[in-house]
Design an enzyme around this catalytic site. Structure first.
Site, PDB file in Angstrom:
ATOM      1  NE  ARG A   6       1.840  -5.370  10.978  1.00 42.47           N
ATOM      2  CZ  ARG A   6       2.913  -5.166  10.210  1.00 42.47           C
ATOM      3  NH1 ARG A   6       4.085  -5.665  10.561  1.00 42.47           N
ATOM      4  NH2 ARG A   6       2.821  -4.456   9.115  1.00 42.47           N
ATOM      5  NE  ARG A  63       7.623  -3.196   6.029  1.00 37.50           N
ATOM      6  CZ  ARG A  63       6.308  -3.149   6.125  1.00 37.50           C
ATOM      7  NH1 ARG A  63       5.616  -2.398   5.301  1.00 37.50           N
ATOM      8  NH2 ARG A  63       5.677  -3.850   7.035  1.00 37.50           N
ATOM      9  CE  LYS A  66      -2.035  -1.075   3.909  1.00 37.05           C
ATOM     10  NZ  LYS A  66      -1.368  -2.354   4.202  1.00 37.05           N
ATOM     11  NE  ARG A 102      -4.588  -1.260   9.852  1.00 42.45           N
ATOM     12  CZ  ARG A 102      -3.478  -0.788   9.262  1.00 42.45           C
ATOM     13  NH1 ARG A 102      -3.416   0.435   8.816  1.00 42.45           N
ATOM     14  NH2 ARG A 102      -2.448  -1.568   9.118  1.00 42.45           N
ATOM     15  NE  ARG A 148       6.385  -1.096   9.937  1.00 36.35           N
ATOM     16  CZ  ARG A 148       5.253  -1.016   9.249  1.00 36.35           C
ATOM     17  NH1 ARG A 148       5.220  -0.327   8.113  1.00 36.35           N
ATOM     18  NH2 ARG A 148       4.165  -1.624   9.654  1.00 36.35           N
TER      19      ARG A 148
HETATM   20  P1  AP5 Z   1       4.815  -1.650   1.794  1.00 36.13           P
HETATM   21  O1  AP5 Z   1       4.513  -0.733   0.686  1.00 36.13           O
HETATM   22  O2  AP5 Z   1       5.592  -1.165   2.960  1.00 36.13           O
HETATM   23  O3  AP5 Z   1       3.463  -2.390   2.283  1.00 36.13           O
HETATM   24  P2  AP5 Z   1       2.228  -1.848   3.124  1.00 36.13           P
HETATM   25  O4  AP5 Z   1       1.006  -2.487   2.560  1.00 36.13           O
HETATM   26  O5  AP5 Z   1       2.267  -0.380   3.221  1.00 36.13           O
HETATM   27  O6  AP5 Z   1       2.572  -2.558   4.489  1.00 36.13           O
HETATM   28  P3  AP5 Z   1       2.480  -2.090   6.003  1.00 36.13           P
HETATM   29  O7  AP5 Z   1       3.056  -3.246   6.787  1.00 36.13           O
HETATM   30  O8  AP5 Z   1       3.099  -0.751   6.222  1.00 36.13           O
HETATM   31  O9  AP5 Z   1       0.990  -2.015   6.238  1.00 36.13           O
HETATM   32  P4  AP5 Z   1       0.290  -2.100   7.566  1.00 36.13           P
HETATM   33  O10 AP5 Z   1      -1.078  -1.809   7.135  1.00 36.13           O
HETATM   34  O11 AP5 Z   1       0.440  -3.346   8.351  1.00 36.13           O
HETATM   35  O12 AP5 Z   1       1.087  -1.073   8.481  1.00 36.13           O
HETATM   36  P5  AP5 Z   1       0.826   0.420   8.879  1.00 36.13           P
HETATM   37  O13 AP5 Z   1       2.140   1.080   8.842  1.00 36.13           O
HETATM   38  O14 AP5 Z   1      -0.310   0.994   8.115  1.00 36.13           O
HETATM   39  O15 AP5 Z   1       5.566  -2.934   1.154  1.00 36.13           O
HETATM   40  C1  AP5 Z   1       6.036  -3.996   1.959  1.00 36.13           C
HETATM   41  C2  AP5 Z   1       7.410  -4.465   1.425  1.00 36.13           C
HETATM   42  O16 AP5 Z   1       7.226  -5.068   0.155  1.00 36.13           O
HETATM   43  C3  AP5 Z   1       8.430  -3.330   1.204  1.00 36.13           C
HETATM   44  O17 AP5 Z   1       9.702  -3.809   1.519  1.00 36.13           O
HETATM   45  C4  AP5 Z   1       8.337  -3.022  -0.307  1.00 36.13           C
HETATM   46  O18 AP5 Z   1       9.573  -2.561  -0.833  1.00 36.13           O
HETATM   47  C5  AP5 Z   1       7.978  -4.398  -0.858  1.00 36.13           C
HETATM   48  N1  AP5 Z   1       7.100  -4.343  -2.034  1.00 36.13           N
HETATM   49  C6  AP5 Z   1       6.035  -3.530  -2.236  1.00 36.13           C
HETATM   50  N2  AP5 Z   1       5.436  -3.822  -3.397  1.00 36.13           N
HETATM   51  C7  AP5 Z   1       6.141  -4.863  -3.939  1.00 36.13           C
HETATM   52  C8  AP5 Z   1       6.011  -5.616  -5.140  1.00 36.13           C
HETATM   53  N3  AP5 Z   1       5.028  -5.374  -6.021  1.00 36.13           N
HETATM   54  N4  AP5 Z   1       6.894  -6.602  -5.361  1.00 36.13           N
HETATM   55  C9  AP5 Z   1       7.883  -6.876  -4.464  1.00 36.13           C
HETATM   56  N5  AP5 Z   1       8.063  -6.189  -3.324  1.00 36.13           N
HETATM   57  C10 AP5 Z   1       7.187  -5.193  -3.052  1.00 36.13           C
HETATM   58  O19 AP5 Z   1       0.315   0.257  10.384  1.00 36.13           O
HETATM   59  C11 AP5 Z   1       1.158  -0.165  11.415  1.00 36.13           C
HETATM   60  C12 AP5 Z   1       0.360  -0.283  12.715  1.00 36.13           C
HETATM   61  O20 AP5 Z   1      -0.177   1.000  13.068  1.00 36.13           O
HETATM   62  C13 AP5 Z   1      -0.851  -1.217  12.686  1.00 36.13           C
HETATM   63  O21 AP5 Z   1      -0.499  -2.563  12.912  1.00 36.13           O
HETATM   64  C14 AP5 Z   1      -1.702  -0.632  13.820  1.00 36.13           C
HETATM   65  O22 AP5 Z   1      -1.208  -0.997  15.065  1.00 36.13           O
HETATM   66  C15 AP5 Z   1      -1.479   0.863  13.637  1.00 36.13           C
HETATM   67  N6  AP5 Z   1      -2.473   1.477  12.729  1.00 36.13           N
HETATM   68  C16 AP5 Z   1      -2.234   2.059  11.517  1.00 36.13           C
HETATM   69  N7  AP5 Z   1      -3.365   2.520  10.978  1.00 36.13           N
HETATM   70  C17 AP5 Z   1      -4.353   2.242  11.861  1.00 36.13           C
HETATM   71  C18 AP5 Z   1      -5.760   2.455  11.861  1.00 36.13           C
HETATM   72  N8  AP5 Z   1      -6.397   3.061  10.835  1.00 36.13           N
HETATM   73  N9  AP5 Z   1      -6.474   2.014  12.947  1.00 36.13           N
HETATM   74  C19 AP5 Z   1      -5.873   1.411  13.981  1.00 36.13           C
HETATM   75  N10 AP5 Z   1      -4.539   1.171  14.049  1.00 36.13           N
HETATM   76  C20 AP5 Z   1      -3.789   1.581  12.998  1.00 36.13           C
END
Ligand code: AP5
Length: 218
Positions: free
Chosen positions: A170, A126, A13, A87, A159
């Site tokens: 997660r 990552r 994402k 979410r 991370r």
């Molecule tokens: P990346 O782009 O980093 O993936 P992502 O979908 O953004 O993954 P996240 O783990 O950041 O999502 P998340 O939803 O768990 O975490 P968030 O930070 O929002 O890509 C992943 C890897 O793959 C990278 O290394 C990239 O280079 C690689 N890649 C990408 N595309 C590729 C491809 N096509 N081919 C190969 N490699 C590829 O949230 C973290 C925490 O915050 C949550 O667990 C929760 O505790 C809290 N939180 C955040 N938002 C909320 C909310 N709305 N409500 C409640 N808690 C929340």
């Protein structure tokens, strides 16, 4: 244009949102980056959200909704790409209400579909820049110099919530709390499932095809 990018942890994402928002000239708002900035600033709220994040649990709705809606109010009216929010159905309803009041409804929800094996491979490899939030991958998106951010020379980190144990939690929480959103947005006729398997460029091209349709082929 107001868009949401939806998908499990590690689906890509953030990687795609940066490119899409830049191409469309809209704001990219990442709830994860916002929370990481809060915890890095050492505020009491930051300490509280860190506990949830490190265990793989969602931060409670009341904290998230207020934080995101405050940011949206402060933003311009060119549009926004929300990454990581909403979410839960409660977050989606609050967002609809706030955007509806402002006369800027959600135009589309882009759901990235990625097989579980690819997700685990993406998350475990990552590395991120703690300063500018740039995202790398040890195999798929290597920095020019190993372990160092291309943009600002900062040392890349793993991370704290990218451990195997927390990833399992997660993914479970995503299934339970976030997948109901697909039904919610499908019911509104604005859900667009996109194949997220493939290279970053391939997935980006698929997403751009959808956003072109949404903007009437402009
Ligand atoms: P990346 O782009 O980093 O993936 P992502 O979908 O953004 O993954 P996240 O783990 O950041 O999502 P998340 O939803 O768990 O975490 P968030 O930070 O929002 O890509 C992943 C890897 O793959 C990278 O290394 C990239 O280079 C690689 N890649 C990408 N595309 C590729 C491809 N096509 N081919 C190969 N490699 C590829 O949230 C973290 C925490 O915050 C949550 O667990 C929760 O505790 C809290 N939180 C955040 N938002 C909320 C909310 N709305 N409500 C409640 N808690 C929340």
């Amino acid at each position: 244009m107001n868009l949401i990018i939806l998908g499990p942890p590690g689906a890509g994402k953030g990687t795609q949102a940066v490119r899409l928002a830049e191409g469309l000239g809209i704001q990219h708002l990442s709830s994860g980056d916002m929370l990481r900035a809060e915890r890095a600033s050492g505020t009491p709220l930051g300490a509280k959200v860190a506990e949830y994040m490190d265990s793989g649990a969602l931060v409670p709705d009341e904290i998230m909704i207020e934080a995101i809606l405050n940011r949206l109010e402060g933003g311009g009216d060119t549009g926004v790409l929300l990454d990581g929010f909403p979410r839960t159905v409660a977050q989606a309803e609050s967002l609809d209400e706030a955007l509806g009041k402002a006369g800027r409804p959600v135009d589309g929800v882009l759901e990235l579909k990625v097989p579980r094996g690819a997700i685990v491979q993406r998350i475990t490899g990552r590395r991120v820049c703690p300063k500018c939030n740039s995202v790398y991958h040890m195999e798929f998106r290597r920095p020019r110099q190993e372990g160092v951010c291309d943009n600002d020379g900062e040392a890349l980190i793993h991370r704290p919530d990218d451990t195997e144990e927390v990833i399992v939690s997660r993914l479970k929480n995503y299934e339970k709390q976030t997948t109901p959103l697909t039904e919610y947005y499908a019911g509104k006729g604005i859900l667009h499932a996109v194949d997220g398997d493939g290279s970053v460029d391939e997935v980006c091209a698929r997403l751009e095809r959808v956003t072109r349709q949404l903007s009437g082929g402009r």
